[in-house]
Design an enzyme around this catalytic site. Sequence first.
Site, mmCIF file in Angstrom:
data_model
loop_
_atom_site.group_PDB
_atom_site.id
_atom_site.type_symbol
_atom_site.label_atom_id
_atom_site.label_comp_id
_atom_site.label_asym_id
_atom_site.label_seq_id
_atom_site.Cartn_x
_atom_site.Cartn_y
_atom_site.Cartn_z
ATOM 1 N N CYS A 7 0.843 -1.201 0.000
ATOM 2 C CA CYS A 7 0.000 0.000 0.000
ATOM 3 C C CYS A 7 0.875 1.247 0.000
ATOM 4 O O CYS A 7 0.568 2.234 -0.699
ATOM 5 C CB CYS A 7 -0.938 0.001 1.199
ATOM 6 S SG CYS A 7 -2.327 -1.152 1.091
ATOM 7 N N HIS A 97 -0.246 -8.498 1.061
ATOM 8 C CA HIS A 97 -1.073 -7.710 0.140
ATOM 9 C C HIS A 97 -1.045 -8.515 -1.151
ATOM 10 O O HIS A 97 0.044 -8.779 -1.697
ATOM 11 C CB HIS A 97 -0.480 -6.310 -0.058
ATOM 12 C CG HIS A 97 -1.278 -5.415 -0.965
ATOM 13 N ND1 HIS A 97 -1.711 -4.158 -0.582
ATOM 14 C CD2 HIS A 97 -1.710 -5.586 -2.237
ATOM 15 C CE1 HIS A 97 -2.381 -3.588 -1.577
ATOM 16 N NE2 HIS A 97 -2.391 -4.444 -2.600
ATOM 17 N N HIS A 99 -0.517 -10.195 -4.435
ATOM 18 C CA HIS A 99 0.354 -9.833 -5.559
ATOM 19 C C HIS A 99 0.584 -11.055 -6.425
ATOM 20 O O HIS A 99 0.639 -12.173 -5.937
ATOM 21 C CB HIS A 99 1.696 -9.265 -5.076
ATOM 22 C CG HIS A 99 2.412 -10.112 -4.068
ATOM 23 N ND1 HIS A 99 2.050 -10.152 -2.735
ATOM 24 C CD2 HIS A 99 3.449 -10.962 -4.192
ATOM 25 C CE1 HIS A 99 2.849 -10.975 -2.079
ATOM 26 N NE2 HIS A 99 3.704 -11.495 -2.944
HETATM 27 P P1 DGP Z 1 6.027 -13.179 -1.689
HETATM 28 O O1 DGP Z 1 7.143 -14.001 -1.133
HETATM 29 O O2 DGP Z 1 5.229 -13.952 -2.716
HETATM 30 O O3 DGP Z 1 5.179 -12.539 -0.612
HETATM 31 O O4 DGP Z 1 6.730 -12.034 -2.535
HETATM 32 C C1 DGP Z 1 7.035 -10.771 -2.042
HETATM 33 C C2 DGP Z 1 7.970 -10.141 -3.028
HETATM 34 O O5 DGP Z 1 8.048 -8.773 -2.739
HETATM 35 C C3 DGP Z 1 9.396 -10.683 -2.980
HETATM 36 O O6 DGP Z 1 9.692 -11.336 -4.221
HETATM 37 C C4 DGP Z 1 10.274 -9.467 -2.786
HETATM 38 C C5 DGP Z 1 9.342 -8.316 -3.074
HETATM 39 N N1 DGP Z 1 9.578 -7.140 -2.259
HETATM 40 C C6 DGP Z 1 9.632 -7.076 -0.904
HETATM 41 N N2 DGP Z 1 9.858 -5.816 -0.500
HETATM 42 C C7 DGP Z 1 9.929 -5.063 -1.639
HETATM 43 C C8 DGP Z 1 10.139 -3.666 -1.874
HETATM 44 O O7 DGP Z 1 10.294 -2.844 -0.966
HETATM 45 N N3 DGP Z 1 10.178 -3.261 -3.166
HETATM 46 C C9 DGP Z 1 10.012 -4.141 -4.214
HETATM 47 N N4 DGP Z 1 10.071 -3.656 -5.449
HETATM 48 N N5 DGP Z 1 9.799 -5.453 -4.024
HETATM 49 C C10 DGP Z 1 9.764 -5.905 -2.746
#
Ligand code: DGP
Length: 113
Positions: A7, A97, A99
């Site tokens: 968010c 969240h 995704h």
């Molecule tokens: P999941 O493990 O399916 O909940 O994937 C979460 C993803 O979110 C993981 O591949 C890394 C990504 N992620 C976590 N923090 C950030 C962030 O601050 N910025 C971006 N661009 N991606 C993030």
Amino acid sequence: MDDCLFCRIIRGEIPSAKVYEDDRVYAFRDINPQAPVHVLVVPKAHYKNVSDCAGKDPGLTGYVFKACTDIARAEGLENGFRLTTNNGPDACQSVEHMHVHILGGAKLTDKMG
Ligand code: DGP
């Protein structure tokens, strides 16, 4: 959701490499890419995972997946891509969240788990 990481990214409070945005979804590059192309597609409305979103707004859930296919095409993934959505602790969901991961740009492993 004031303190939800995604968010906050959607609101622009945390920087991200935006790939696509409309009134319902936001897409940005994963901070820890697992493939040459690794994009996260999220609904702007907060749902904790795909089960939550599908149960409360199935139309939005479909919209997110349609957006994924449009973004994959725009990213040049004509040769194929993978959509993954981790749902809950056994799937190692780390951000609560909903995704969808778009993975592509190379031949991916055939191991799914
Ligand atoms: P999941 O493990 O399916 O909940 O994937 C979460 C993803 O979110 C993981 O591949 C890394 C990504 N992620 C976590 N923090 C950030 C962030 O601050 N910025 C971006 N661009 N991606 C993030």
